[in-house]
Scaffold this active site. Structure first.
Site, PDB file in Angstrom:
ATOM      1  N   ASN A 100       0.820  -1.224   0.000  1.00 35.10           N
ATOM      2  CA  ASN A 100       0.000   0.000   0.000  1.00 35.10           C
ATOM      3  C   ASN A 100       0.850   1.270   0.000  1.00 35.10           C
ATOM      4  O   ASN A 100       0.331   2.364   0.186  1.00 35.10           O
ATOM      5  CB  ASN A 100      -0.955   0.007   1.206  1.00 35.10           C
ATOM      6  CG  ASN A 100      -0.228   0.047   2.544  1.00 35.10           C
ATOM      7  OD1 ASN A 100       0.994   0.119   2.600  1.00 35.10           O
ATOM      8  ND2 ASN A 100      -0.978   0.005   3.633  1.00 35.10           N
ATOM      9  N   HIS A 129       3.293   2.012   2.173  1.00 38.51           N
ATOM     10  CA  HIS A 129       3.842   2.480   3.455  1.00 38.51           C
ATOM     11  C   HIS A 129       5.349   2.274   3.518  1.00 38.51           C
ATOM     12  O   HIS A 129       5.888   1.339   2.933  1.00 38.51           O
ATOM     13  CB  HIS A 129       3.124   1.852   4.658  1.00 38.51           C
ATOM     14  CG  HIS A 129       3.417   0.409   4.921  1.00 38.51           C
ATOM     15  ND1 HIS A 129       2.501  -0.435   5.524  1.00 38.51           N
ATOM     16  CD2 HIS A 129       4.507  -0.366   4.677  1.00 38.51           C
ATOM     17  CE1 HIS A 129       3.032  -1.630   5.636  1.00 38.51           C
ATOM     18  NE2 HIS A 129       4.244  -1.623   5.136  1.00 38.51           N
ATOM     19  N   GLU A 137       1.287   4.358   7.483  1.00 39.61           N
ATOM     20  CA  GLU A 137       0.233   3.916   6.575  1.00 39.61           C
ATOM     21  C   GLU A 137      -0.279   5.096   5.741  1.00 39.61           C
ATOM     22  O   GLU A 137      -0.061   6.253   6.102  1.00 39.61           O
ATOM     23  CB  GLU A 137      -0.924   3.319   7.392  1.00 39.61           C
ATOM     24  CG  GLU A 137      -0.541   2.104   8.236  1.00 39.61           C
ATOM     25  CD  GLU A 137      -0.324   0.827   7.427  1.00 39.61           C
ATOM     26  OE1 GLU A 137       0.081   0.901   6.246  1.00 39.61           O
ATOM     27  OE2 GLU A 137      -0.538  -0.263   7.984  1.00 39.61           O
TER      28      GLU A 137
HETATM   29  P1  PGA Z   1       8.054  -7.045   3.352  1.00 40.93           P
HETATM   30  O1  PGA Z   1       7.394  -5.790   4.080  1.00 40.93           O
HETATM   31  O2  PGA Z   1       9.505  -6.733   3.254  1.00 40.93           O
HETATM   32  O3  PGA Z   1       7.796  -8.199   4.277  1.00 40.93           O
HETATM   33  O4  PGA Z   1       7.409  -7.168   2.025  1.00 40.93           O
HETATM   34  C1  PGA Z   1       7.746  -4.510   3.667  1.00 40.93           C
HETATM   35  C2  PGA Z   1       6.907  -3.490   4.393  1.00 40.93           C
HETATM   36  O5  PGA Z   1       5.725  -3.762   4.685  1.00 40.93           O
HETATM   37  O6  PGA Z   1       7.410  -2.388   4.657  1.00 40.93           O
END
Ligand code: PGA
Length: 260
Positions: A136, A138, A143
């Site tokens: 998304n 973030h 968020e």
């Molecule tokens: P991920 O998470 O490395 O497990 O894909 C990244 C994030 O949500 O910032």
């Protein structure tokens, strides 16, 4: 923004590790901002190997992690404390007292967040901030709709973010609802940002971060305002970038003195 596109996450992680290692070699008292999640795992494996085989020395290095779940004890297997010890800190010589991770069990959240910001400042600020990106958009756990100038604080996770980590908590119901996270303003204060993204699932967030408007709805897009941000991507994560060919050409033709 400097966009480096590699054939796979392994090659990309080698480049990311060389950027972090170079900082540590040039500045033995470097301050690293660290991230968790699947994305930086190979970066950490490379740093552990460089420590073991090449003597990369972390004795003077200080680290600050981006975030931690609220209400989860450090010893919980899915805490970010556990993650960092399992994948990095147990295998290198960074002194324990130089390792900083937000305290998810604090009883005074505002005070703990202020203290974290103060500790970053007292350490001299972050030299390189490692970042992943959520599907998304973030960065850290900022968020969508996070203030672009936010500081370390408590955030409520979106359902999407909770689903992304559900497996680690035995299902969505087990996932904490809140986190402590560095803010976007905190991240922007780092001297260099190093964002890693791998896989098709990240392609849209990467494209919006690099080529979309700067907007709180895509928190990563604030990095367009950062003077020294490097994105290291695999082909899949770069697949929705309109100017991917241009970025690849720029990277291939960079003079040596300008690299990283
Ligand atoms: P991920 O998470 O490395 O497990 O894909 C990244 C994030 O949500 O910032």
């Amino acid at each position: 923004m400097e966009i480096i596109i590699q054939s796979d996450s392994q090659q990309a992680s080698l480049i990311a590790a060389s950027i972090v290692a170079r900082t540590v070699r040039e500045k033995p008292h470097a301050v690293l901002g660290l991230a968790t999640g699947n994305t930086p795992l190979q970066l950490y494996r490379n740093l552990v190997r460089m420590h073991r085989d090449e003597g990369l020395d972390f004795a003077g290095v200080t680290s600050f992690n981006l975030d931690e779940y609220v209400g989860i004890p450090p010893a919980h297997p899915s805490s970010y404390h556990s993650y960092m010890w399992a994948h990095l800190f147990s295998h290198i010589n960074m002194p324990k007292e130089r390792i900083n991770i937000p305290d998810g069990l604090t009883t005074d959240v505002p005070a703990a967040c202020r203290k974290y910001e103060q500790a970053i400042r007292s350490a001299g600020g972050i030299d390189v901030q490692v970042l992943g990106i959520g599907s998304n958009g973030h960065i850290g756990f900022n968020e969508p709709s996070s203030s672009l100038s936010s500081r370390t604080r408590i955030k409520t996770l979106t359902e999407e973010s909770r689903l992304d980590v559900a497996a680690a908590f035995g299902g969505e119901e087990g996932v904490p609802t809140h986190v402590l996270t560095m803010g976007l303003g905190t991240i922007m204060d780092a001297r260099k940002c190093l964002l890693l993204a791998f896989g098709k699932k990240k392609a849209r967030a990467v494209a919006r971060t690099v080529e979309g408007p700067v907007t709180a709805m895509v928190p990563g897009s604030v990095l367009q305002l950062h003077p020294r941000t490097i994105l290291v991507l695999d082909k899949d994560a770069a697949s929705e970038l309109e100017m991917a060919d241009y970025y690849a050409w720029v990277h291939e033709h960079k003079p040596d003195w300008q690299k990283y």
